[in-house]
Design an enzyme around this catalytic site. Structure first.
Site, PDB file in Angstrom:
ATOM      1  N   ALA A 261       0.820  -1.210   0.000  1.00 37.22           N
ATOM      2  CA  ALA A 261       0.000   0.000   0.000  1.00 37.22           C
ATOM      3  C   ALA A 261       0.855   1.262   0.000  1.00 37.22           C
ATOM      4  O   ALA A 261       0.403   2.317  -0.418  1.00 37.22           O
ATOM      5  CB  ALA A 261      -0.909  -0.006   1.224  1.00 37.22           C
ATOM      6  N   LYS A 262       2.071   1.161   0.512  1.00 37.45           N
ATOM      7  CA  LYS A 262       3.010   2.298   0.578  1.00 37.45           C
ATOM      8  C   LYS A 262       2.347   3.550   1.144  1.00 37.45           C
ATOM      9  O   LYS A 262       2.571   4.658   0.660  1.00 37.45           O
ATOM     10  CB  LYS A 262       3.640   2.553  -0.800  1.00 37.45           C
ATOM     11  CG  LYS A 262       4.482   1.362  -1.305  1.00 37.45           C
ATOM     12  CD  LYS A 262       5.322   1.722  -2.512  1.00 37.45           C
ATOM     13  CE  LYS A 262       6.210   0.573  -2.971  1.00 37.45           C
ATOM     14  NZ  LYS A 262       5.486  -0.598  -3.522  1.00 37.45           N
TER      15      LYS A 262
END
Lengths: 317, 317
Positions: free
Chosen positions: B119-120
């Site tokens: 997802a960063k």
């Protein structure tokens, strides 16, 4: 030469924003960070009245969140030029939250507000392209094209470097949309990485500013504003002038006024390139104004939005 | 003293991962980056056979994406220890994509695979807490708690500094989950910011590594592995030894093998702290193996996953 060669009469984001700021005489961005545990009571009442008591908690909470956002938009739309939904707050409600987000975006656009999806996405090129499709573009599929969220702009994180920004820029520019790249955020921890000194004497944030100016240069419109802007926290006014110098055409999205301690009065350098050079974002400051001032949430929100709007407009005049 | 004081018998993420790697004798992570335009033909066939031809394109594409991911998981589960769904690829399909993501997560967990949501995410503290709820925890609401995605771990972006990581660490640790913090990504642009030289002679990524080691220290389990790991691109093997020295207890998530040019053979320093010290992630390398090797996609994916597994296991032995 047209400002946006190759895209027909599509107006660039900078020009569209400049026009909207001038028409609405506002630089205020309504931040929407809905917490299901802190919604306006009227939103809970209306969601309960919808009669889906048997539905899953996520569906009911997402319904209440959508009503809350709609009430906040209706209360303050006249005072604002844009809304900034915080994607995290919808995403935590799963698929139902995504529907609430799409409804909020649609309503805001109907009310003539620019929509800035606060997503802070950033990834390697192929993934950055997917995020750009999600928020600003559309996704081709064997079943036909899939419309993205339809935001006018989104926030992006530049830690992965230039090649991670380019797909966002390409998609945004092709659709007349905009970006706000994190340069100097409003939280205390911003100093840990963004304000660290580089070997050449500048700070990491200075370097990010140069990157923003560079990828934004081909997107500068008639208004002298680029389609690539920057997030610069209102909590670090001492950095504003230097960052404005490095990014003369960027629109600054300025979060951190109110709850986080930033003051509108300190933001003058942001407006050096015109009244649309700075967008002042307030979330809890507006939506939770009744918690400080008392009274009806909608009336308190409208009052606070008007106060900020007048302060900012004087500053930029 | 227990490795995870205050959380009863909840096993820490590092210990759980070490156990799973030992049992499955694999350090391979199946990356799932589904592009609706490049799905396995069987997924399109099955989605079409579902008979929802009148449904919106997003619903049909999301159905096909979920089937594609299920087929890829079934084909390769025996060779892998984890899956890494790329959230962008689901998010671009809107609410229907989020449902497909949840189904993919549930199936992978059923098959005994660790789920790493790629997802960063990274944001100011209150928003970071919301993202942690979305992926690793749950969200309180007046309608009852809302379960998050239920991932075992997620990737996070540290550009906003220590206070932006802390809510992720708190939620992850309280639920026995893990984090992988971006330190040195696999793309060429990683050099732009992460490898920039700081005034003290180190690189930005060295500084990020120190931050990872620091927030991860209280989460080191019996296995000597922390619940806070690092993303270190397999495309920068020359940085591995130095980063391992700065983060002796971190699990390295190593993307970039295959399509991006990284080689398993170069990754030995990642395993200096044991066989679970490195997780080798391959996405297109496995799922699109048939495009290079020909033949059935599932068989080609299984073969490639097995090849990578054997290479990595030898290296770590």
């Amino acid at each position: 030469m047209p400002a946006n060669p190759g895209h027909g009469d599509l107006t660039s984001f900078g020009d569209r924003l400049a026009d909207r700021v001038a028409t609405r005489r506002s630089q205020i961005v309504l931040g929407l960070d809905p917490d299901p545990a802190r919604l306006w009571p009227e939103a809970i009442r209306r969601a309960e009245a919808a009669g889906d008591a048997g539905a899953p908690a996520a569906t009911r909470a997402a319904r209440a969140v959508a009503v809350h956002c709609a009430l906040a938009i209706e209360a303050t739309a006249e005072e604002c030029v844009a809304v900034k939904p915080q994607v995290a707050c919808f995403e935590r409600l799963g698929a139902a939250g995504w529907i609430a987000l799409a409804e909020t975006v649609a309503l805001a656009r109907e009310r003539g507000l620019i929509v800035i999806a606060d997503a802070k996405r950033g990834d390697v090129d192929v993934t950055a392209a997917a995020y750009a499709q999600a928020f600003l573009g559309e996704t081709p599929s064997p079943f036909g094209p899939i419309e993205g969220l339809g935001a006018d702009a989104m926030t992006v994180n530049p830690l992965l470097g230039r090649d991670s920004l380019e797909p966002f820029v390409t998609t945004a520019r092709a659709h007349g949309r905009g970006l706000f790249v994190l340069v100097r955020t409003s939280n205390p921890g911003a100093a840990d990485v963004q304000e660290r000194a580089l070997a050449d004497g500048s700070a990491v944030s200075d370097h990010l500013a140069d990157l923003v100016a560079d990828v934004g240069a081909p997107g500068v419109g008639h208004s002298d504003l680029s389609d690539v802007g920057a997030v610069v926290g209102a909590t670090a006014p001492e950095r504003l002038a230097a960052l404005r110098e490095r990014m003369p055409h960027a629109v600054f999205l300025l979060p951190g006024v109110g709850a986080q301690g930033g003051n509108v009065e300190d933001l003058e350098p942001a407006f050096a390139n015109g009244p649309a050079g700075g967008l002042i974002s307030a979330s809890r400051g507006i939506v939770a104004a009744h918690e400080r001032a008392g009274g009806d949430p909608a009336a308190a929100a409208a009052r606070e939005a008007r106060r900020l709007r007048e302060l900012a407009w004087r500053l930029a005049a």
